[in-house]
Design a protein around this motif. Structure first.
Motif, PDB file in Angstrom:
ATOM      1  N   GLU A   1       0.824  -1.211   0.000  1.00 20.84           N
ATOM      2  CA  GLU A   1       0.000   0.000   0.000  1.00 20.84           C
ATOM      3  C   GLU A   1       0.853   1.254   0.000  1.00 20.84           C
ATOM      4  N   VAL A   2       2.055   1.161   0.580  1.00 19.15           N
ATOM      5  CA  VAL A   2       2.943   2.323   0.690  1.00 19.15           C
ATOM      6  C   VAL A   2       4.350   1.929   0.266  1.00 19.15           C
TER       7      VAL A   2
ATOM      8  N   LYS B   1      -5.752   2.197  -4.916  1.00 20.92           N
ATOM      9  CA  LYS B   1      -5.183   3.007  -3.843  1.00 20.92           C
ATOM     10  C   LYS B   1      -3.712   2.661  -3.673  1.00 20.92           C
TER      11      LYS B   1
ATOM     12  N   THR C   1       0.314   4.670  -2.104  1.00 20.00           N
ATOM     13  CA  THR C   1       1.141   5.861  -1.924  1.00 20.00           C
ATOM     14  C   THR C   1       2.576   5.536  -2.287  1.00 20.00           C
TER      15      THR C   1
ATOM     16  N   LEU D   1       6.277   7.565  -2.259  1.00 17.30           N
ATOM     17  CA  LEU D   1       6.983   8.775  -1.846  1.00 17.30           C
ATOM     18  C   LEU D   1       8.480   8.608  -2.104  1.00 17.30           C
TER      19      LEU D   1
ATOM     20  N   TYR E   1       6.004  12.298   6.130  1.00 21.50           N
ATOM     21  CA  TYR E   1       5.697  11.176   5.233  1.00 21.50           C
ATOM     22  C   TYR E   1       4.314  10.608   5.562  1.00 21.50           C
ATOM     23  N   TRP E   2       4.024  10.474   6.834  1.00 22.06           N
ATOM     24  CA  TRP E   2       2.717   9.955   7.248  1.00 22.06           C
ATOM     25  C   TRP E   2       1.596  10.906   6.817  1.00 22.06           C
TER      26      TRP E   2
ATOM     27  N   LEU F   1       1.573  12.979   4.297  1.00 21.45           N
ATOM     28  CA  LEU F   1       1.384  12.893   2.855  1.00 21.45           C
ATOM     29  C   LEU F   1       0.603  11.634   2.472  1.00 21.45           C
ATOM     30  N   HIS F   2       0.865  10.568   3.190  1.00 17.30           N
ATOM     31  CA  HIS F   2       0.132   9.320   2.922  1.00 17.30           C
ATOM     32  C   HIS F   2      -1.364   9.481   3.181  1.00 17.30           C
TER      33      HIS F   2
ATOM     34  N   GLN G   1      -3.149  12.273   2.869  1.00 15.87           N
ATOM     35  CA  GLN G   1      -3.798  13.344   2.121  1.00 15.87           C
ATOM     36  C   GLN G   1      -4.904  12.828   1.203  1.00 15.87           C
TER      37      GLN G   1
ATOM     38  N   ARG H   1      -7.017  12.666  -2.131  1.00 15.98           N
ATOM     39  CA  ARG H   1      -6.530  12.773  -3.512  1.00 15.98           C
ATOM     40  C   ARG H   1      -6.989  14.051  -4.217  1.00 15.98           C
TER      41      ARG H   1
ATOM     42  N   TRP I   1      -3.601  16.872  -3.152  1.00 11.48           N
ATOM     43  CA  TRP I   1      -2.291  16.257  -2.999  1.00 11.48           C
ATOM     44  C   TRP I   1      -1.174  17.296  -3.027  1.00 11.48           C
TER      45      TRP I   1
END
Length: 228
Positions: A93-94, A146, A148, A150, A202-203, A205-206, A208, A210, A213
């Protein structure tokens, strides 16, 4: 090659958070943050022995499942094998790509003195490796609608500096993402930036939506600092 550490008897209902480029500062803090929030975490780096210690530490502190997987981001075969291991754990997922190759010198270096093979390896890690890792997790994210991704960068990619052409060029290839003022592969701004505070970004941004963004964010310490 991989190892596993767990202090929890239950598996996460969330996907996997894969953190590529985990050292003792920023990478470890990002991994700890996502583990704290309930993710099963895969941490990847070249030094499996050190990585396994981080996995055990995070698993113990956060009561989480943490997998340590060796990867060499300059080697496409290593990346493929590493992500076969990651994807065997479940849906990614990330993806946080935090890998970087140590610059030829942390002091100003004449452009013509930088060995070509060193620049090529830096480029392979910062750009080709990032491309390959993203390519391997995107199909699953697209299938589920879905996910993320980064990328950690460096402010040198935005504003070049005399004597640091290698660093400026290879980090510019990894944009957009999260730019931080950092020295080498450390915690940012020669120790002035708290890696745990950076991990919070980082968390954020995850999480946010859509519809709103952030495409790129530049983090800097409030205190003045010298790059070298």
């Amino acid at each position: 090659m991989s190892s596993f550490a767990s202090s929890s008897s239950t598996s996460s209902m969330k996907g996997i958070a894969a953190i590529v480029g985990v050292g003792p500062k920023l990478g470890r803090s990002i991994a700890r943050k996502f583990a704290h929030e309930g993710y099963t975490v895969a941490i990847l780096a070249r030094d499996l022995e050190r990585l396994s210690r981080f996995a055990e530490e995070i698993a113990r502190e956060e009561k989480a499942q943490v997998f340590a997987i060796r990867i060499d981001c300059s080697d496409t075969k290593s990346i493929k094998e590493a992500f076969e291991g990651v994807l065997s754990l479940g849906f990614v997922e990330v993806l946080v790509y935090n890998a970087a190759h140590q610059p030829f010198s942390l002091h100003p270096t004449n452009f013509i003195d930088i060995p070509l093979n060193y620049f090529e390896k830096s480029l392979a890690v910062s750009s080709v490796g990032a491309f390959h890792c993203a390519q391997l997790v995107l199909p699953g994210m697209m299938e589920r609608g879905k996910g993320t991704i980064l990328f950690t960068g460096c402010s040198a990619s935005i504003s070049g500096m005399a004597g640091f052409s290698e660093l400026c060029r290879v980090t510019s290839m990894a944009r957009p993402g999260i730019g931080e003022q950092q020295k080498g592969g450390g915690g940012g701004a020669d120790g002035l930036m708290d890696p745990d505070a950076l991990a919070q970004t980082y968390w954020h941004l995850h999480l946010q939506d859509r519809t709103a963004w952030t495409q790129e964010i530049d983090l800097r310490p409030s205190s003045p600092f010298r790059f070298f």
